[in-house]
Design a protein around this motif. Structure first.
Motif, PDB file in Angstrom:
ATOM      1  N   LEU A 136      49.488 -44.090  50.144  1.00 45.41           N
ATOM      2  CA  LEU A 136      49.549 -43.869  51.584  1.00 45.41           C
ATOM      3  C   LEU A 136      50.243 -44.883  52.032  1.00 45.41           C
ATOM      4  O   LEU A 136      51.176 -44.623  52.847  1.00 45.41           O
ATOM      5  CB  LEU A 136      48.063 -43.844  51.918  1.00 45.41           C
ATOM      6  CG  LEU A 136      47.638 -43.663  53.535  1.00 45.41           C
ATOM      7  CD1 LEU A 136      48.386 -42.141  53.502  1.00 45.41           C
ATOM      8  CD2 LEU A 136      46.456 -43.709  53.687  1.00 45.41           C
ATOM      9  N   GLU A 137      50.408 -46.284  51.797  1.00 41.71           N
ATOM     10  CA  GLU A 137      51.131 -47.347  52.366  1.00 41.71           C
ATOM     11  C   GLU A 137      52.614 -47.193  52.209  1.00 41.71           C
ATOM     12  O   GLU A 137      53.429 -47.312  52.934  1.00 41.71           O
ATOM     13  CB  GLU A 137      50.557 -48.734  51.891  1.00 41.71           C
ATOM     14  CG  GLU A 137      51.285 -49.816  52.442  1.00 41.71           C
ATOM     15  CD  GLU A 137      50.751 -51.303  52.144  1.00 41.71           C
ATOM     16  OE1 GLU A 137      49.738 -51.132  51.242  1.00 41.71           O
ATOM     17  OE2 GLU A 137      51.198 -52.138  52.553  1.00 41.71           O
ATOM     18  N   LYS A 138      52.897 -46.369  50.853  1.00 45.36           N
ATOM     19  CA  LYS A 138      54.292 -46.440  50.582  1.00 45.36           C
ATOM     20  C   LYS A 138      54.722 -45.209  51.490  1.00 45.36           C
ATOM     21  O   LYS A 138      56.077 -45.147  52.190  1.00 45.36           O
ATOM     22  CB  LYS A 138      54.337 -46.071  49.048  1.00 45.36           C
ATOM     23  CG  LYS A 138      55.627 -45.777  48.465  1.00 45.36           C
ATOM     24  CD  LYS A 138      56.125 -47.008  47.843  1.00 45.36           C
ATOM     25  CE  LYS A 138      57.451 -47.058  47.088  1.00 45.36           C
ATOM     26  NZ  LYS A 138      58.561 -46.595  48.357  1.00 45.36           N
ATOM     27  N   ALA A 139      54.060 -43.968  51.655  1.00 45.07           N
ATOM     28  CA  ALA A 139      54.394 -42.908  52.291  1.00 45.07           C
ATOM     29  C   ALA A 139      54.616 -43.065  53.618  1.00 45.07           C
ATOM     30  O   ALA A 139      55.446 -42.689  54.388  1.00 45.07           O
ATOM     31  CB  ALA A 139      53.441 -41.760  51.992  1.00 45.07           C
ATOM     32  N   LEU A 140      53.986 -44.204  54.207  1.00 52.16           N
ATOM     33  CA  LEU A 140      53.829 -44.279  55.633  1.00 52.16           C
ATOM     34  C   LEU A 140      55.391 -45.131  55.996  1.00 52.16           C
ATOM     35  O   LEU A 140      55.491 -45.330  57.208  1.00 52.16           O
ATOM     36  CB  LEU A 140      52.659 -45.090  56.256  1.00 52.16           C
ATOM     37  CG  LEU A 140      51.521 -44.385  56.411  1.00 52.16           C
ATOM     38  CD1 LEU A 140      50.197 -45.286  56.625  1.00 52.16           C
ATOM     39  CD2 LEU A 140      51.531 -43.455  57.445  1.00 52.16           C
ATOM     40  N   GLU A 141      55.855 -45.633  55.114  1.00 52.81           N
ATOM     41  CA  GLU A 141      57.351 -46.338  55.323  1.00 52.81           C
ATOM     42  C   GLU A 141      58.284 -45.218  55.796  1.00 52.81           C
ATOM     43  O   GLU A 141      59.352 -45.625  56.413  1.00 52.81           O
ATOM     44  CB  GLU A 141      57.760 -46.847  53.938  1.00 52.81           C
ATOM     45  CG  GLU A 141      57.105 -48.202  53.610  1.00 52.81           C
ATOM     46  CD  GLU A 141      57.579 -48.657  52.234  1.00 52.81           C
ATOM     47  OE1 GLU A 141      58.451 -48.098  51.633  1.00 52.81           O
ATOM     48  OE2 GLU A 141      56.935 -49.522  51.738  1.00 52.81           O
ATOM     49  N   GLN A 142      57.870 -43.804  55.584  1.00 49.97           N
ATOM     50  CA  GLN A 142      58.813 -43.103  56.206  1.00 49.97           C
ATOM     51  C   GLN A 142      58.683 -42.849  57.601  1.00 49.97           C
ATOM     52  O   GLN A 142      57.502 -42.350  58.047  1.00 49.97           O
ATOM     53  CB  GLN A 142      58.742 -41.465  55.414  1.00 49.97           C
ATOM     54  CG  GLN A 142      58.836 -41.724  53.772  1.00 49.97           C
ATOM     55  CD  GLN A 142      58.371 -40.474  53.427  1.00 49.97           C
ATOM     56  OE1 GLN A 142      59.084 -39.354  53.179  1.00 49.97           O
ATOM     57  NE2 GLN A 142      56.957 -40.273  53.186  1.00 49.97           N
ATOM     58  N   PRO A 143      59.522 -43.102  58.433  1.00 52.55           N
ATOM     59  CA  PRO A 143      59.353 -43.092  59.904  1.00 52.55           C
ATOM     60  C   PRO A 143      59.102 -41.756  60.355  1.00 52.55           C
ATOM     61  O   PRO A 143      58.497 -41.684  61.479  1.00 52.55           O
ATOM     62  CB  PRO A 143      60.705 -43.559  60.392  1.00 52.55           C
ATOM     63  CG  PRO A 143      61.839 -43.379  59.575  1.00 52.55           C
ATOM     64  CD  PRO A 143      61.050 -43.593  58.172  1.00 52.55           C
ATOM     65  N   GLU A 167      46.737 -49.444  61.504  1.00 46.34           N
ATOM     66  CA  GLU A 167      47.008 -50.794  61.075  1.00 46.34           C
ATOM     67  C   GLU A 167      48.396 -50.823  60.845  1.00 46.34           C
ATOM     68  O   GLU A 167      49.310 -51.813  61.395  1.00 46.34           O
ATOM     69  CB  GLU A 167      46.247 -51.714  60.345  1.00 46.34           C
ATOM     70  CG  GLU A 167      45.083 -52.274  60.830  1.00 46.34           C
ATOM     71  CD  GLU A 167      44.033 -52.931  59.968  1.00 46.34           C
ATOM     72  OE1 GLU A 167      44.585 -53.225  58.658  1.00 46.34           O
ATOM     73  OE2 GLU A 167      43.008 -53.160  60.684  1.00 46.34           O
ATOM     74  N   ILE A 168      48.984 -49.893  59.878  1.00 47.04           N
ATOM     75  CA  ILE A 168      50.586 -49.925  59.663  1.00 47.04           C
ATOM     76  C   ILE A 168      51.271 -49.094  60.628  1.00 47.04           C
ATOM     77  O   ILE A 168      52.281 -49.705  60.856  1.00 47.04           O
ATOM     78  CB  ILE A 168      50.530 -49.082  58.152  1.00 47.04           C
ATOM     79  CG1 ILE A 168      49.741 -49.884  57.131  1.00 47.04           C
ATOM     80  CG2 ILE A 168      51.905 -49.003  57.723  1.00 47.04           C
ATOM     81  CD1 ILE A 168      49.518 -49.118  55.921  1.00 47.04           C
ATOM     82  N   ARG A 169      50.662 -48.086  61.320  1.00 44.28           N
ATOM     83  CA  ARG A 169      51.571 -47.189  62.114  1.00 44.28           C
ATOM     84  C   ARG A 169      50.661 -46.710  63.308  1.00 44.28           C
ATOM     85  O   ARG A 169      49.917 -45.451  62.873  1.00 44.28           O
ATOM     86  CB  ARG A 169      52.055 -46.069  61.229  1.00 44.28           C
ATOM     87  CG  ARG A 169      53.292 -46.409  60.349  1.00 44.28           C
ATOM     88  CD  ARG A 169      54.598 -46.390  60.974  1.00 44.28           C
ATOM     89  NE  ARG A 169      55.094 -45.322  61.657  1.00 44.28           N
ATOM     90  CZ  ARG A 169      55.410 -44.115  61.011  1.00 44.28           C
ATOM     91  NH1 ARG A 169      55.585 -43.896  59.948  1.00 44.28           N
ATOM     92  NH2 ARG A 169      55.729 -43.203  61.962  1.00 44.28           N
TER      93      ARG A 169
END
Ligand SMILES: *Cc1c(COP(=O)(O)O)cnc(C)c1O
Length: 411
Positions: free
Chosen positions: A150-157, A190-192
């Motif tokens: 999930l954390e990795k996928a959220l790198e996609q803006p 927290e990430i986005r």
């Protein structure tokens, strides 16, 4: 031969502690629903309904507010115009997603009826894919959210939404608790902070003390012929969550520029109010029925999820009965134990979208209402019956006893 009478008594003893806890939850959620009615000063005038454009329908607008409080959300959109759970979810998805966005499902593949809404195989029917909304999926890992993925996928803006399905639906996986959904929401935000955490809440309402929105989900949707309609609502759905998102959904439900101001309610409002009032209690009946079924089938040596004494985050009970004959026998008994259409025998049929024949048993006052006692499943190994609903525990228990008698006769 399995002694049904003895097992019945034993099952009642087995489930007593879990029933007590479920009753406490129902007491807690009923208090919140009552408080919602009181705060919004619901009165006879709210049941009057409207015709035509439905402008100024106070009963409709107040129902939205009562639902918002009951579901612990900033705002809610509750309408008979939602034809089903799928339609309600569709309105929510199209309401907030825009071309170029990515919808990220984080609990594996969503409920089957959403395949074509998402456009897993785009065919020009007007799916999200047709409108340039991309779909990505993260599968559960041993029944848990894949936080690293999930954390990795959220790198996609372009990720605009993280989509979670609370209930196991027709999958053999655990149901998420509202708290776990809250953990995901917090992790995502927290990430986005800009990403919408949306929950398919079908079958989940009022099973726990708090709803996903209480713990930080931005948006959720469900059907009124499941939990939230209390067995009384004859149709409809709800979307609940952040006020700005609910407003966007209202423009998709009707039209841009019109939104929630229009949409007449004819004479359905009393049933929607009364259904919500009853919902916590009726959900308790369904939970008790599910616990009882688990306790009975466990005594027969069948695998049951959740176990009779495990916490319940939705009303679905899976019973691994172990053979096609037993599946059919069980469903025959459930059908015979229904108040409506008790005289018919369910048969397996090739339903579109399924890779095995599906058997369904339901004899409901509201067609297809699965808050009423119902059992179904695709006839394939390991031969799992999905059981849900039960408007009263007494009738639910009788239905299960009948279903087990059919299995006994079959054996
Ligand atoms: C029932 C259900 C739906 C779809 O609702 P329908 O009213 O059958 O269209 C979607 N998701 C889940 C988890 C459900 O249980």
């Amino acid at each position: 031969m399995f002694d049904i009478q003895k097992a019945d008594q034993k099952a009642m003893e087995m489930i007593a502690p879990a029933v007590k806890e479920a009753e406490e939850i129902s007491f807690f959620t009923t208090e919140r629903v009552m408080e919602a009615f009181r705060e919004e000063r619901v009165s006879e005038a709210h049941f009057a309904g409207s015709t035509g454009y439905g402008y100024g329908d106070r009963g409709r607008d107040t129902l939205d507010k009562v639902f918002a409080r009951a579901l612990e959300a900033e705002d809610a959109l509750v309408r008979p115009h939602f034809i089903s759970g799928t339609h309600t979810l569709t309105v929510a998805l199209f309401g907030v997603l825009r071309p170029g966005d990515i919808m990220l499902a984080a609990t594996g593949k969503p409920y089957d009826t959403l395949d074509e809404v998402i456009g897993l195989q785009p065919n020009g029917d007007g799916s999200l894919a047709d409108f340039g909304i991309e779909y990505q999926q993260l599968d559960l890992k041993d029944g848990e959210i894949d936080y690293a993925g999930l954390e990795k996928a959220l790198e996609q803006p372009k990720v605009k939404m993280v989509f979670l399905q609370k209930s196991k639906g027709y999958q053999d996986r655990p149901t998420l608790s509202s708290k776990e959904i809250g953990r995901v929401a917090q992790f995502v935000h927290e990430i986005r902070a800009d990403v919408i955490v949306m929950v398919d809440n079908c079958y989940g309402e009022f099973c726990e003390r708090h709803e996903p929105t209480y713990y930080g989900a931005d948006l959720m949707a469900g059907s009124l012929i499941k939990n939230a309609g209390g067995g009384i609502a004859p149709t409809g759905g709800y979307i609940a969550g952040r006020a700005d998102l609910i407003e966007l959904c209202s423009y998709r439900l009707t039209s841009a520029g019109i939104g929630r101001e229009s949409g007449c309610t004819l004479s359905i409002l009393r049933e929607l109010y009364q259904g919500l009032f009853l919902a916590p209690h009726v959900v308790l009946q369904a939970k008790k029925t599910a616990m009882f079924a688990a306790a009975m089938l466990e005594q027969m040596g069948c695998e049951c999820a959740p176990a009779h004494d495990a916490p319940r985050y939705d009303i679905i009970q899976t019973l691994t009965v172990g053979s096609p004959e037993r599946m059919l026998a069980f469903c025959k008994g459930i059908q015979a134990g229904s108040p409506v259409d008790s005289f018919v025998t369910p048969e397996a049929w090739d339903m579109p979208g399924y890779d095995a024949p599906v058997v369904m048993a339901a004899g409901a006052f509201v067609m297809g209402a699965s808050i009423e006692l119902s059992a179904d499943g695709p006839i394939k190994p390991p031969y799992i019956v999905f059981l849900q609903g039960g408007l009263t525990f007494e009738s639910g228990r009788l239905g299960i006893l009948r279903a087990i008698k059919e299995i006994n006769d079959q054996d």
